[in-house]
Design an enzyme around this catalytic site. Structure first.
Site, mmCIF file in Angstrom:
data_model
loop_
_atom_site.group_PDB
_atom_site.id
_atom_site.type_symbol
_atom_site.label_atom_id
_atom_site.label_comp_id
_atom_site.label_asym_id
_atom_site.label_seq_id
_atom_site.Cartn_x
_atom_site.Cartn_y
_atom_site.Cartn_z
ATOM 1 N N SER A 15 -4.482 13.556 -0.104
ATOM 2 C CA SER A 15 -4.418 14.151 -1.444
ATOM 3 C C SER A 15 -4.788 15.627 -1.414
ATOM 4 O O SER A 15 -5.491 16.093 -0.517
ATOM 5 C CB SER A 15 -5.371 13.437 -2.403
HETATM 6 N N1 SAH Z 1 -7.638 8.601 0.127
HETATM 7 C C1 SAH Z 1 -6.570 8.954 1.032
HETATM 8 C C2 SAH Z 1 -5.238 9.014 0.316
HETATM 9 C C3 SAH Z 1 -4.202 8.304 1.105
HETATM 10 S S1 SAH Z 1 -2.644 7.997 0.324
HETATM 11 C C4 SAH Z 1 -6.898 10.231 1.799
HETATM 12 O O1 SAH Z 1 -7.910 10.881 1.476
HETATM 13 O O2 SAH Z 1 -6.178 10.566 2.727
HETATM 14 C C5 SAH Z 1 -2.854 6.351 -0.285
HETATM 15 C C6 SAH Z 1 -3.185 5.280 0.714
HETATM 16 O O3 SAH Z 1 -3.229 4.030 0.015
HETATM 17 C C7 SAH Z 1 -2.180 5.099 1.844
HETATM 18 O O4 SAH Z 1 -2.850 5.193 3.062
HETATM 19 C C8 SAH Z 1 -1.619 3.686 1.617
HETATM 20 O O5 SAH Z 1 -1.318 3.013 2.827
HETATM 21 C C9 SAH Z 1 -2.768 3.014 0.883
HETATM 22 N N2 SAH Z 1 -2.423 1.839 0.081
HETATM 23 C C10 SAH Z 1 -1.298 1.623 -0.646
HETATM 24 N N3 SAH Z 1 -1.362 0.415 -1.263
HETATM 25 C C11 SAH Z 1 -2.569 -0.135 -0.928
HETATM 26 C C12 SAH Z 1 -3.224 -1.365 -1.252
HETATM 27 N N4 SAH Z 1 -2.665 -2.288 -2.043
HETATM 28 N N5 SAH Z 1 -4.443 -1.580 -0.724
HETATM 29 C C13 SAH Z 1 -5.052 -0.663 0.088
HETATM 30 N N6 SAH Z 1 -4.471 0.504 0.436
HETATM 31 C C14 SAH Z 1 -3.244 0.783 -0.073
#
Ligand code: SAH
Length: 213
Positions: free
Chosen positions: A64
């Site tokens: 993000s």
């Molecule tokens: N907080 C992260 C943002 C990553 S983008 C950072 O600081 O980099 C969002 C993430 O959510 C992705 O890695 C994706 O694989 C994960 N994701 C999507 N659906 C999900 C679910 N149902 N449970 C857990 N993780 C999930």
């Protein structure tokens, strides 16, 4: 993994930029300054790590935008030692920001490659979430609940009721909800029957995916 004065200087500039954009919580600003974002971006993108921009990570996911990380974290109104659940560990940057604030972090990632890569990184950086689980964040962590705060870092199509159940009374869920673009919601559990819902503008996250495990 190396930090240096060049990156520290850029981090200071980034923190100032984020302050100017309206972030006032000192715990959040201090943690942004302390946490080297260039460790969490893919190699080759380090030079972009201190721009206030979302960047691609493996598996078509994103780290993000720093402002968004700061904004969501500020909405949690954290105090040290609180118990916080993050859904969507991804690169691990948001988790590191929480960890460096001094809260107990529980985090869930559903993508196995990201889970493995980020577990290894946490080991190298000595970032120690209480639990880092490979699984479906929609389910939360019932055995470790209730939480003071839950932060979802992927766009949800609706508010997961299971996560609301896992909040303490007084606890907050911060979650982007919508389709291609999402509205940021903060839902405060005022009692077991009463929730306060607030909206905080529009964002664009990768989707929170359903039904894998
Ligand atoms: N907080 C992260 C943002 C990553 S983008 C950072 O600081 O980099 C969002 C993430 O959510 C992705 O890695 C994706 O694989 C994960 N994701 C999507 N659906 C999900 C679910 N149902 N449970 C857990 N993780 C999930």
């Amino acid at each position: 993994m190396k930090d240096n004065y060049k990156f520290l200087g850029r981090r200071k500039d980034l923190v100032n930029e984020i302050k100017e954009k309206g972030i006032t919580d000192q715990l959040v600003l201090d943690s942004l300054l302390l946490t080297p974002r260039h460790y969490f971006v893919d190699s080759g993108l380090e030079e972009h790590a201190y721009l206030d921009k979302a960047l691609p990570i493996i598996e078509d996911q994103t780290i993000s935008q720093p402002f968004t990380v700061a904004f969501q974290t500020q909405l949690l109104c954290l105090e040290k030692k609180q118990k916080i659940l993050e859904i969507g560990t991804g690169s691990g940057y948001q988790c590191a920001i929480l960890y460096n604030i001094g809260v107990d972090v529980y985090t869930i990632e559903r993508n196995h490659k990201l889970f493995r890569k980020t577990s290894e990184l946490f080991g190298k950086l000595n970032i120690r979430p209480k639990i880092f689980k490979y699984g479906d964040g929609y389910k939360g962590l019932p055995d470790n609940s209730p939480f003071d705060g839950i932060i979802v870092t992927a766009g949800a199509s609706e508010i997961p009721q299971e996560l609301l159940k896992q909040l303490k009374v007084g606890g907050r869920l911060v979650i982007p909800v919508g389709g291609r673009s999402q509205t940021m919601y903060r839902i405060t559990k005022e009692s077991n029957e009463k929730y306060k819902k607030e909206k905080f503008g529009n964002f664009r996250f990768v989707p929170l995916l359903k039904n894998k495990n």
